[in-house]
Scaffold this active site. Structure first.
Site, PDB file in Angstrom:
ATOM      1  N   GLY A  14       1.070  -1.467  -0.090  1.00 22.56           N
ATOM      2  CA  GLY A  14      -0.189  -0.124  -0.570  1.00 22.56           C
ATOM      3  C   GLY A  14       0.811   0.987   0.533  1.00 22.56           C
ATOM      4  O   GLY A  14       2.469   0.691   0.124  1.00 22.56           O
ATOM      5  N   GLY A  17       1.974   5.685   4.453  1.00 20.16           N
ATOM      6  CA  GLY A  17       1.246   5.676   5.152  1.00 20.16           C
ATOM      7  C   GLY A  17      -0.866   5.635   5.277  1.00 20.16           C
ATOM      8  O   GLY A  17      -1.086   5.786   5.983  1.00 20.16           O
ATOM      9  N   ALA A  18      -0.355   4.112   4.440  1.00 20.88           N
ATOM     10  CA  ALA A  18      -1.287   3.495   4.268  1.00 20.88           C
ATOM     11  C   ALA A  18      -2.099   2.851   5.777  1.00 20.88           C
ATOM     12  O   ALA A  18      -3.201   2.618   6.332  1.00 20.88           O
ATOM     13  CB  ALA A  18      -1.689   2.820   3.943  1.00 20.88           C
ATOM     14  N   GLY A  19      -0.646   2.886   5.868  1.00 18.04           N
ATOM     15  CA  GLY A  19      -0.938   1.733   7.835  1.00 18.04           C
ATOM     16  C   GLY A  19      -0.760   0.377   7.774  1.00 18.04           C
ATOM     17  O   GLY A  19      -0.526  -0.366   8.718  1.00 18.04           O
ATOM     18  N   LYS A  20       0.513  -0.023   7.047  1.00 17.82           N
ATOM     19  CA  LYS A  20       0.883  -1.327   6.798  1.00 17.82           C
ATOM     20  C   LYS A  20       1.865  -1.800   7.890  1.00 17.82           C
ATOM     21  O   LYS A  20       1.366  -2.801   8.789  1.00 17.82           O
ATOM     22  CB  LYS A  20       2.362  -1.631   5.074  1.00 17.82           C
ATOM     23  CG  LYS A  20       1.114  -0.619   4.215  1.00 17.82           C
ATOM     24  CD  LYS A  20       2.235  -1.003   2.743  1.00 17.82           C
ATOM     25  CE  LYS A  20       3.229   0.323   3.085  1.00 17.82           C
ATOM     26  NZ  LYS A  20       2.433   1.276   3.062  1.00 17.82           N
ATOM     27  N   THR A  21       2.956  -1.176   8.282  1.00 14.56           N
ATOM     28  CA  THR A  21       3.470  -1.000   9.190  1.00 14.56           C
ATOM     29  C   THR A  21       2.770  -1.425  11.058  1.00 14.56           C
ATOM     30  O   THR A  21       2.432  -2.147  11.856  1.00 14.56           O
ATOM     31  CB  THR A  21       4.965   0.251   9.669  1.00 14.56           C
ATOM     32  OG1 THR A  21       5.563  -0.304   8.535  1.00 14.56           O
ATOM     33  CG2 THR A  21       5.229  -0.056  10.978  1.00 14.56           C
ATOM     34  N   SER A  89       6.113  -1.342  -1.704  1.00 20.19           N
ATOM     35  CA  SER A  89       6.087  -2.287  -3.976  1.00 20.19           C
ATOM     36  C   SER A  89       4.779  -1.805  -4.708  1.00 20.19           C
ATOM     37  O   SER A  89       4.381  -2.358  -4.542  1.00 20.19           O
ATOM     38  CB  SER A  89       5.707  -4.148  -2.601  1.00 20.19           C
ATOM     39  OG  SER A  89       5.191  -4.164  -1.666  1.00 20.19           O
TER      40      SER A  89
END
Length: 230
Positions: A14, A17-21, A89
């Site tokens: 994503g 800042g989408a919230g992956k981590t 990615s």
């Protein structure tokens, strides 16, 4: 039968800042509750160790980053580790390469509208990209290729981390990468595996877990019975 204790990779893709981590850390904490060996591969945290010579501002650089993370994820998965990859990615080819090489893999698209990402950005990078200060910025001046067949798609602007995590755990259960007993501890509810659609079945010919490979190699081939002469 679930492969309890076997490694797998959850690849969270994503935009910045989408919230992956945040989602990866949430999953990791809950998998550790049931004694799983877990590693989080975060793109930002690994930059110095794995690609400090790469500026990550060109397509070739981003492809290299994705491939290096895929290589590490593959090694960890083969050794029984639940591997959670948080990586932009942006290119489908790189994500498909990771899927084929790792095998025990699910893809999670952490989706969020660009307008929301700009609003919630605390790094200032989106603003700089919009002003032309950061060239080749994914989602602004460089395209992001959204997954078309991800096992899970999460709308992080409207879904909570808990809701998204529950859907990821359901996908892991469907693929028998976790057990219903483990998820009862994690979620507090009894979850049942759902029938997989053709698109969500494991990649044909993908690498099997070490134990499965060993069992297949060790199994002796039966000799054809000799016919009696009349």
């Amino acid at each position: 039968m679930a492969d309890n204790g076997g490694g797998f990779t959850v690849w969270l893709t994503g935009m910045l800042g989408a919230g992956k981590t945040t989602l990866a850390q949430y999953l990791a904490a809950r998998l550790r509750q049931v004694g799983r060996n877990v590693e989080v591969l975060d793109e930002e945290e690994l930059a110095t160790a794995l690609w400090k010579e790469v500026q990550a501002d060109a397509k070739e650089d981003r492809i290299l980053i994705g491939r290096r993370m895929g290589y590490v994820a593959d090694m960890l998965t083969r050794n029984g580790v639940c591997t959670l990859v948080a990586c932009t990615s942006p290119y489908k080819t790189v994500r498909d390469e990771a899927r084929r090489s790792i095998g025990r893999y699910i893809e999670v698209y952490v989706d969020c509208p660009t307008e929301k990402l700009i609003q919630r950005d605390t790094t200032g990078r989106y603003k700089k990209a919009l002003q032309g200060e950061i060239p080749n910025f994914v989602g602004i001046t460089e395209p992001y290729e959204p997954p078309t067949s991800a096992e899970v798609q999460i709308k992080s602007d409207t879904e909570s981390v808990e809701t998204g995590g529950l859907r990821i755990f359901q996908a892991l259960l469907d693929l028998r990468y976790v057990t219903a007993e483990e998820l009862k501890v994690i979620t507090g509810t009894r979850m049942k595996p759902q029938k997989l659609s053709k698109a969500r079945r494991p990649v044909k010919g993908a690498r099997k877990a070490p134990a499965a490979r060993a069992a297949r190699v060790a199994k002796p081939k039966s000799k054809p019975a000799k016919s009696k002469r009349r």
